[in-house]
Scaffold this motif. Sequence first.
Motif, mmCIF file in Angstrom:
data_model
loop_
_atom_site.group_PDB
_atom_site.id
_atom_site.type_symbol
_atom_site.label_atom_id
_atom_site.label_comp_id
_atom_site.label_asym_id
_atom_site.label_seq_id
_atom_site.Cartn_x
_atom_site.Cartn_y
_atom_site.Cartn_z
ATOM 1 N N ASN A 87 98.688 63.283 15.980
ATOM 2 C CA ASN A 87 99.821 63.388 15.053
ATOM 3 C C ASN A 87 100.873 64.413 15.448
ATOM 4 O O ASN A 87 101.647 64.854 14.605
ATOM 5 C CB ASN A 87 99.331 63.743 13.638
ATOM 6 C CG ASN A 87 98.821 62.519 12.911
ATOM 7 O OD1 ASN A 87 99.056 61.398 13.370
ATOM 8 N ND2 ASN A 87 98.149 62.712 11.815
ATOM 9 N N SER A 88 100.887 64.834 16.693
ATOM 10 C CA SER A 88 101.927 65.782 17.100
ATOM 11 C C SER A 88 103.251 65.043 17.335
ATOM 12 O O SER A 88 104.310 65.674 17.391
ATOM 13 C CB SER A 88 101.499 66.522 18.368
ATOM 14 O OG SER A 88 101.097 65.610 19.361
ATOM 15 N N LYS A 119 103.383 62.235 19.796
ATOM 16 C CA LYS A 119 103.409 61.747 21.190
ATOM 17 C C LYS A 119 104.089 60.393 21.301
ATOM 18 O O LYS A 119 104.970 60.188 22.132
ATOM 19 C CB LYS A 119 101.974 61.637 21.746
ATOM 20 C CG LYS A 119 101.233 62.956 21.812
ATOM 21 C CD LYS A 119 99.836 62.773 22.345
ATOM 22 C CE LYS A 119 98.928 62.006 21.393
ATOM 23 N NZ LYS A 119 98.692 62.712 20.109
ATOM 24 N N THR A 120 103.649 59.462 20.413
ATOM 25 C CA THR A 120 104.217 58.119 20.484
ATOM 26 C C THR A 120 105.691 58.148 20.075
ATOM 27 O O THR A 120 106.520 57.439 20.651
ATOM 28 C CB THR A 120 103.393 57.150 19.606
ATOM 29 O OG1 THR A 120 102.027 57.231 20.024
ATOM 30 C CG2 THR A 120 103.880 55.725 19.760
ATOM 31 N N ALA A 172 100.786 57.822 10.462
ATOM 32 C CA ALA A 172 100.479 59.139 9.901
ATOM 33 C C ALA A 172 99.002 59.475 10.071
ATOM 34 O O ALA A 172 98.607 60.616 9.923
ATOM 35 C CB ALA A 172 100.871 59.188 8.436
ATOM 36 N N SER A 200 95.852 59.312 12.703
ATOM 37 C CA SER A 200 95.469 59.088 14.076
ATOM 38 C C SER A 200 94.199 58.244 14.137
ATOM 39 O O SER A 200 93.254 58.480 13.390
ATOM 40 C CB SER A 200 95.208 60.452 14.705
ATOM 41 O OG SER A 200 95.249 60.345 16.075
ATOM 42 N N ALA A 236 107.625 69.817 9.919
ATOM 43 C CA ALA A 236 106.833 69.815 8.690
ATOM 44 C C ALA A 236 106.939 68.428 8.067
ATOM 45 O O ALA A 236 108.007 67.814 8.093
ATOM 46 C CB ALA A 236 107.372 70.865 7.728
ATOM 47 N N THR A 244 110.436 69.123 16.901
ATOM 48 C CA THR A 244 110.937 69.805 15.707
ATOM 49 C C THR A 244 111.494 68.796 14.721
ATOM 50 O O THR A 244 111.951 67.723 15.111
ATOM 51 C CB THR A 244 112.056 70.806 16.051
ATOM 52 O OG1 THR A 244 113.095 70.088 16.719
ATOM 53 C CG2 THR A 244 111.560 71.909 16.958
ATOM 54 N N GLY A 277 112.069 64.737 17.607
ATOM 55 C CA GLY A 277 111.457 63.479 18.039
ATOM 56 C C GLY A 277 111.875 62.266 17.227
ATOM 57 O O GLY A 277 112.357 61.284 17.774
ATOM 58 N N GLN A 278 111.690 62.367 15.905
ATOM 59 C CA GLN A 278 111.936 61.201 15.073
ATOM 60 C C GLN A 278 113.394 60.765 15.140
ATOM 61 O O GLN A 278 113.693 59.576 15.284
ATOM 62 C CB GLN A 278 111.559 61.532 13.637
ATOM 63 C CG GLN A 278 111.268 60.305 12.824
ATOM 64 C CD GLN A 278 110.422 60.657 11.617
ATOM 65 O OE1 GLN A 278 110.743 61.575 10.863
ATOM 66 N NE2 GLN A 278 109.344 59.944 11.443
HETATM 67 N N1 LIG Z 1 109.186 64.442 9.817
HETATM 68 C C1 LIG Z 1 108.846 64.123 11.055
HETATM 69 N N2 LIG Z 1 107.804 63.293 11.220
HETATM 70 C C2 LIG Z 1 107.466 62.983 12.487
HETATM 71 C C3 LIG Z 1 108.175 63.487 13.614
HETATM 72 N N3 LIG Z 1 107.590 63.018 14.742
HETATM 73 C C4 LIG Z 1 106.563 62.244 14.323
HETATM 74 N N4 LIG Z 1 106.490 62.202 12.968
HETATM 75 C C5 LIG Z 1 105.527 61.445 12.144
HETATM 76 O O1 LIG Z 1 104.233 61.925 12.447
HETATM 77 C C6 LIG Z 1 103.298 60.846 12.468
HETATM 78 C C7 LIG Z 1 102.573 60.824 13.794
HETATM 79 O O2 LIG Z 1 103.510 60.511 14.842
HETATM 80 P P1 LIG Z 1 103.032 59.788 16.162
HETATM 81 O O3 LIG Z 1 104.201 59.711 17.073
HETATM 82 O O4 LIG Z 1 102.302 58.527 15.863
HETATM 83 O O5 LIG Z 1 102.012 60.895 16.675
HETATM 84 P P2 LIG Z 1 100.974 60.782 17.876
HETATM 85 O O6 LIG Z 1 100.870 62.127 18.467
HETATM 86 O O7 LIG Z 1 101.356 59.663 18.762
HETATM 87 O O8 LIG Z 1 99.659 60.444 17.063
HETATM 88 P P3 LIG Z 1 98.288 59.879 17.657
HETATM 89 O O9 LIG Z 1 98.617 59.067 18.842
HETATM 90 O O10 LIG Z 1 97.753 59.058 16.518
HETATM 91 O O11 LIG Z 1 97.484 61.088 17.933
HETATM 92 C C8 LIG Z 1 104.087 59.573 12.178
HETATM 93 O O12 LIG Z 1 103.977 59.279 10.815
HETATM 94 C C9 LIG Z 1 105.514 59.985 12.525
HETATM 95 O O13 LIG Z 1 106.459 59.233 11.808
HETATM 96 C C10 LIG Z 1 109.281 64.351 13.385
HETATM 97 O O14 LIG Z 1 109.966 64.820 14.307
HETATM 98 N N5 LIG Z 1 109.571 64.630 12.073
#
Ligand SMILES: Nc1nc2c(ncn2[C@@H]2O[C@H](COP(=O)(O)OP(=O)(O)OP(=O)(O)O)[C@@H](O)[C@H]2O)c(=O)[nH]1
Length: 359
Positions: free
Chosen positions: A10-11, A13-14, A29, A31, A104, A208, A233-234
């Motif tokens: 959930n950091s 990565k994807t 949300a 993992s 956050a 961030t 990222g988002q």
């Molecule tokens: N608010 C916010 N949420 C984010 C951000 N980046 C990721 N998220 C949310 O965090 C959750 C996990 O994001 P992923 O990109 O799936 O994380 P991951 O590291 O690939 O997770 P795993 O592969 O399952 O370990 C998702 O619900 C995203 O929408 C961000 O910059 N801001």
Amino acid sequence: MRLGIIGLPNSGKTTIFNALTGSGYPTEAFSSGQLEVHTAVVPVPDAWIDRLSAIFKPKKTTYATVTYTDIGGLDKGIGEGLSGPMRNELQQVDGFLHVVRAFANDEVPHPQDSIDPVRDLDVIDGEFLLLDLIAVENRLERLAEERKKGKGANQQQITQETALMERLHAHLENEQPLRDLDLTEDEIKQMRGYGFLTLKPVLVIFNTGDGSPDPVANLNYKHKHALVVSLQGQLEAEIAQLDDPDDVQMFLSEYNIEKPSRERALQLSYNLLGIQSFFTYGEDEVRAWPIRKGATAVEAAGTIHTDLARGFIRAEVVAYQDFEQFGSVTEAKAKGKVRLEGRDYIVQNGDMMVIRFNV
Ligand SMILES: Nc1nc2c(ncn2[C@@H]2O[C@H](COP(=O)(O)OP(=O)(O)OP(=O)(O)O)[C@@H](O)[C@H]2O)c(=O)[nH]1
Ligand SMILES: [Mg+2]
């Protein structure tokens, strides 16, 4: 060249993978904890290539590329050691993008229940140090056994490798990544087969959110072959989904951003790998070729085609900046800026090259 995206569950990565590659893999949300791998090849943005393409108007323009692999599911493997397939993925990449959560979001659980980027950075770094330490210890045990068996011819080699492994061991016990060591080409070659994780270059990306504090400001992360950036990222992933440049512009001004950080992150990850580009040009194609820093003209020729290396005579070289200043190769030549270089010439970033050869 391939970079693996790693980080805690959930950091993001994807999300970062989507932002860098323009892919649209689902982000969740929660993992799954399973090994899940996505790969994409991405052209490295290059303003010099854009400019050459505008001038030569070739049929084809080719950028250098980097391959990104999103490696999900690290959490399950760490601690009890890595699963075989996970180890494979990690060992095979040329470097890492280490995504660290700084955003956050109450809906996204954190494996450690609080947002603390510096701590998280240390968690994965620490795990990788430990994995390398175990690998070195295993190798030292093997070497000791081989020495006991005592086949004479090998003794010298065993002594030499033992000394190297002991040096790595001391360094790792000091909690220092292997990428910090000054190593000779020979030593690096000897170590290649082990796929040491802390030897690979790393770009740390703090993911961030809107308004979350930027951890880079008070971070002390002084390592060789390591770079640090922050990326929303988002937001960047959403921008990467837009096809229309006007939409991108609107989006950027709405969020008060000058230009997407994506480009910078792509360039940084390319530089991180210790590579640079030389260019070939003409009516057919303008092209950036990736080559390691320190490579020679004949190696550059070989990157294009083995025949060019085999029959290498001379390279006709003009630095991009000189070309730009004088406006054309002919003008640059008139000003003495087009050089004829031999096979041992060390290629510089942005060299425009024509290889003269004879086979
Ligand atoms: N608010 C916010 N949420 C984010 C951000 N980046 C990721 N998220 C949310 O965090 C959750 C996990 O994001 P992923 O990109 O799936 O994380 P991951 O590291 O690939 O997770 P795993 O592969 O399952 O370990 C998702 O619900 C995203 O929408 C961000 O910059 N801001
Ligand atoms: Mg993921």
